[in-house]
Design a protein around this motif. Structure first.
Motif, PDB file in Angstrom:
ATOM      1  N   ASP A 174       5.828   4.252   5.234  1.00 41.73           N
ATOM      2  CA  ASP A 174       6.770   3.237   5.815  1.00 41.73           C
ATOM      3  C   ASP A 174       6.782   2.009   4.932  1.00 41.73           C
ATOM      4  O   ASP A 174       7.348   1.106   5.394  1.00 41.73           O
ATOM      5  CB  ASP A 174       6.443   3.058   7.343  1.00 41.73           C
ATOM      6  CG  ASP A 174       4.805   2.668   7.433  1.00 41.73           C
ATOM      7  OD1 ASP A 174       4.106   3.014   6.731  1.00 41.73           O
ATOM      8  OD2 ASP A 174       4.791   1.965   8.380  1.00 41.73           O
ATOM      9  N   HIS A 175       5.942   1.984   3.893  1.00 35.53           N
ATOM     10  CA  HIS A 175       5.919   0.581   3.085  1.00 35.53           C
ATOM     11  C   HIS A 175       6.550   1.282   1.598  1.00 35.53           C
ATOM     12  O   HIS A 175       7.098   0.131   0.805  1.00 35.53           O
ATOM     13  CB  HIS A 175       4.654   0.031   2.906  1.00 35.53           C
ATOM     14  CG  HIS A 175       4.105  -0.604   4.313  1.00 35.53           C
ATOM     15  ND1 HIS A 175       4.098  -1.524   4.468  1.00 35.53           N
ATOM     16  CD2 HIS A 175       3.762   0.108   5.310  1.00 35.53           C
ATOM     17  CE1 HIS A 175       3.570  -1.943   5.674  1.00 35.53           C
ATOM     18  NE2 HIS A 175       3.348  -0.906   6.277  1.00 35.53           N
ATOM     19  N   HIS A 179       1.283   3.969   2.205  1.00 34.08           N
ATOM     20  CA  HIS A 179       1.725   4.536   2.962  1.00 34.08           C
ATOM     21  C   HIS A 179       3.496   4.514   3.159  1.00 34.08           C
ATOM     22  O   HIS A 179       4.024   3.544   2.579  1.00 34.08           O
ATOM     23  CB  HIS A 179       1.562   3.827   4.533  1.00 34.08           C
ATOM     24  CG  HIS A 179       0.184   4.476   4.949  1.00 34.08           C
ATOM     25  ND1 HIS A 179      -0.628   3.435   5.994  1.00 34.08           N
ATOM     26  CD2 HIS A 179      -0.331   5.457   5.066  1.00 34.08           C
ATOM     27  CE1 HIS A 179      -1.598   4.144   6.353  1.00 34.08           C
ATOM     28  NE2 HIS A 179      -1.828   5.140   5.791  1.00 34.08           N
ATOM     29  N   ASP A 224      -0.508  -4.190   5.896  1.00 32.98           N
ATOM     30  CA  ASP A 224      -1.016  -3.585   7.138  1.00 32.98           C
ATOM     31  C   ASP A 224      -2.582  -3.863   6.978  1.00 32.98           C
ATOM     32  O   ASP A 224      -3.190  -3.809   5.920  1.00 32.98           O
ATOM     33  CB  ASP A 224      -0.995  -1.948   7.263  1.00 32.98           C
ATOM     34  CG  ASP A 224       0.391  -1.731   7.609  1.00 32.98           C
ATOM     35  OD1 ASP A 224       1.348  -2.656   7.768  1.00 32.98           O
ATOM     36  OD2 ASP A 224       0.575  -0.338   7.759  1.00 32.98           O
ATOM     37  N   HIS A 228       0.868  -1.072  -0.067  1.00 28.04           N
ATOM     38  CA  HIS A 228      -0.209  -0.131  -0.004  1.00 28.04           C
ATOM     39  C   HIS A 228       0.864   1.281   0.144  1.00 28.04           C
ATOM     40  O   HIS A 228       2.025   1.089   0.046  1.00 28.04           O
ATOM     41  CB  HIS A 228      -0.989   0.016   1.205  1.00 28.04           C
ATOM     42  CG  HIS A 228      -0.288   0.008   2.603  1.00 28.04           C
ATOM     43  ND1 HIS A 228       0.338  -0.918   3.079  1.00 28.04           N
ATOM     44  CD2 HIS A 228      -0.317   1.139   3.566  1.00 28.04           C
ATOM     45  CE1 HIS A 228       0.947  -0.604   4.253  1.00 28.04           C
ATOM     46  NE2 HIS A 228       0.401   0.714   4.571  1.00 28.04           N
ATOM     47  N   HIS A 248      -7.249  -1.602   4.896  1.00 30.16           N
ATOM     48  CA  HIS A 248      -6.288  -0.655   5.667  1.00 30.16           C
ATOM     49  C   HIS A 248      -6.534   0.834   5.409  1.00 30.16           C
ATOM     50  O   HIS A 248      -7.137   1.617   6.170  1.00 30.16           O
ATOM     51  CB  HIS A 248      -4.944  -1.346   5.895  1.00 30.16           C
ATOM     52  CG  HIS A 248      -3.850  -0.367   6.366  1.00 30.16           C
ATOM     53  ND1 HIS A 248      -3.788  -0.086   7.844  1.00 30.16           N
ATOM     54  CD2 HIS A 248      -3.042   0.360   5.838  1.00 30.16           C
ATOM     55  CE1 HIS A 248      -2.942   0.959   8.020  1.00 30.16           C
ATOM     56  NE2 HIS A 248      -2.326   1.126   6.802  1.00 30.16           N
TER      57      HIS A 248
HETATM   58 ZN   LIG Z   1       0.075   1.469   6.342  1.00 29.45          ZN
END
Ligand SMILES: [Zn+2]
Length: 523
Positions: free
Chosen positions: A67-68, A65, A189, A63, A164
């Protein structure tokens, strides 16, 4: 050579998600996220990758975000020239999130280099630039959910709804191997069962290996329906307005902000809260809101007419810096939503500076705060914080609502894993602090998962995977070591030391402390 799974991020911590699969015909990544949190953790963003970027065949992305996804432009800057596969809405979100992240990297380094010049130090390069991110967008391919595709020789993959955020997915992967195909599922997530916009997470059952997130592996939220959660928000807003100051909500630009706008819109329509001005002070969030409006037909549980979604006379979408600064003159009666969610960057910091010291103001946290971030410090009750080189007293009301999380809680995570059983080779718990994933491990064993199957990989750990029958593992460790070992203590010390050093009054005191520590080391 068999199939090997390496954990290069999101192991023992929430951020920096990055898993590598190596197999006989090549290798690929699942996610390539940015590390967030303490300075030490963030330093990982600047170093070399623990693998050859040019040797990566493709990336599968769960996804949008950061942090990914946040280190994808760095990956291509360091030699990766192939394709990134994601769901179609994820591609839409990334088209502005990654360039925005590039812009942040450039401006942070600019500031740092001004300081470095004054101190006579050489300049440093940004991790990547806006242009790197824009160039990368041409190589991201969008896919539909639940359809197999072949990203590289010997590998098939498909996306499943992870519930998510918009576009979020779990990724099912089949890797051909001499001993038969290895069948894996990466959770990405996972969202909670009760949430506006998305259905609960879904995926098939029966795998060789499962990689599952554990962000809230130690937390059970009180069961809250979408309506109950909205009532909690209503109470917080009315109390904050009654206290006589502004209400600041640090929020992630994607999803959380849109959920808040949706619920505030509903509460205003029902006249549960007054029609006070709501500033959405984040160009990134404004862009994300447009993507949501575009995908409105695919969103679930919307309590407003689709055409009214995010359209409300009280909402002010702030773009320019001047406009953002003008909000600082308002001392009461406004709701200000701004990124970043953990208060580490973005316009929220300016609003915190203007409001934190006011006793009538309220700061309401609605999301996860990583250790070491400004958000976590404020939430943990620090009386003063440092921002923009100044000490700011924290006198505002500090409040938190847990139920707005975009993550599944403990019982939802356990239920998700149990629905994926049987899992024959191993269950890896990632994307959680150690207490969270240890708590989840115990719950999974309680729920019937074989004790020997559940692993808590540390950063840079690698595991040899086999189809169906797992090879005995040499690196088995005792349970007590899983709860806490010297690596944890060591990591804790490494995390804490820079903070303690920073907090000392001057370099003399810092060197004295380091000398004392050094003297304790054995010969
Ligand atoms: Zn996430």
């Amino acid at each position: 050579m068999g199939v090997r799974l390496n954990f290069y991020g999101g192991a023992g911590m929430v951020t920096g998600s990055c898993f590598q699969i190596e197999h006989g015909r090549g290798g690929f990544l699942v996610d390539c996220g940015m590390f967030q949190g303490t300075k030490t953790v963030r330093e990982l963003n600047y170093g070399v990758f623990p693998f050859q970027p040019a040797a990566i065949d493709f990336v599968l992305l769960t996804h949008a975000h950061i942090d990914h996804s946040g280190l994808l432009p760095k990956l291509s800057r360091r030699g990766f020239e192939r394709t990134i596969h994601a769901t179609a809405p994820t591609v839409d979100l990334l088209s502005f999130m990654l360039p925005d992240s590039g812009h942040i990297q450039e401006s942070e380094v600019e500031r740092l280099n001004r300081r470095n010049r004054r101190r006579g130090r050489p300049p440093v390069e940004p991790i990547y630039t806006r242009k790197d991110a824009e160039d990368l967008m041409r190589r991201i391919e969008g896919h539909a959910y639940e359809r197999w595709f072949e990203p590289g020789p010997g590998v098939r993959a498909r996306f499943w709804n992870a519930g998510h955020i918009l576009g979020s997915a779990s990724i099912e992967v089949r890797v051909d191997d001499d001993g038969g195909p290895v069948h894996l599922l990466f959770s990405g997530d996972l969202g909670p069962d009760e949430k506006v916009f998305h259905l609960e997470p879904d995926a098939p059952a029966g795998f060789d290996y499962l990689v599952c997130e554990s962000t809230y592996g130690d937390r059970d939220r009180a069961d809250a329906t979408v309506e109950e959660r909205r009532r909690a928000l209503c109470r917080e807003i009315n109390n904050a307005l009654a206290a006589g100051g502004n209400l600041l909500i640090p929020a992630f630009a994607v999803e959380r902000t849109q959920e808040l706008l949706h619920d505030i819109g509903v509460l205003m329509a029902e006249r549960q809260i007054k029609g006070v001005p709501v500033f959405l002070d984040s160009p990134l969030a404004n862009n994300a809101t447009q993507v949501f409006a575009r995908h409105a037909a695919a969103l679930e549980d919307i309590a407003l007419d689709e055409s009214e979604l995010f359209r409300n006379p009280s909402f002010r979408f702030v773009e320019s810096v001047e406009e953002s600064k003008s909000i600082n003159r308002i001392t009461a009666g406004a709701i200000i939503i701004a990124a970043s969610g953990m208060c580490e960057a973005g316009r929220i910091r300016h609003h915190l500076k203007s409001n934190l010291w006011r006793t009538k103001a309220t700061v309401l946290f609605v999301g996860y705060q990583a250790p070491g971030t400004l958000g976590r410090l404020i939430l943990d009750g620090e009386k003063t914080v440092r921002m923009f080189g100044e000490e700011i007293a924290v006198k505002a009301r500090i409040r938190q609502i847990g139920n707005y999380s975009a993550h599944a809680d403990q019982k939802e995570l356990v239920a998700w894993v149990v629905e994926r059983l049987p899992v024959r080779g191993g269950i890896f718990l990632t994307h959680g602090e150690d207490e969270a994933r240890e708590a989840l491990r115990l719950q999974l064993i309680e729920a019937g998962c074989d004790r020997s199957l559940v692993h808590l990989p540390k950063l840079d750990d690698g595991f040899d995977l086999v189809a169906a029958a797992p090879a005995p593992r040499k690196e088995r460790i005792s349970d007590s070591e899983i709860v806490r070992d010297w690596h944890n203590d060591y990591a804790l010390l490494l995390l804490e030391l820079p903070r303690r050093l920073e907090a000392l009054p001057d370099d003399r005191a810092r060197r004295a402390l380091l000398r004392r520590l050094h003297a304790e080391l054995p010969e």
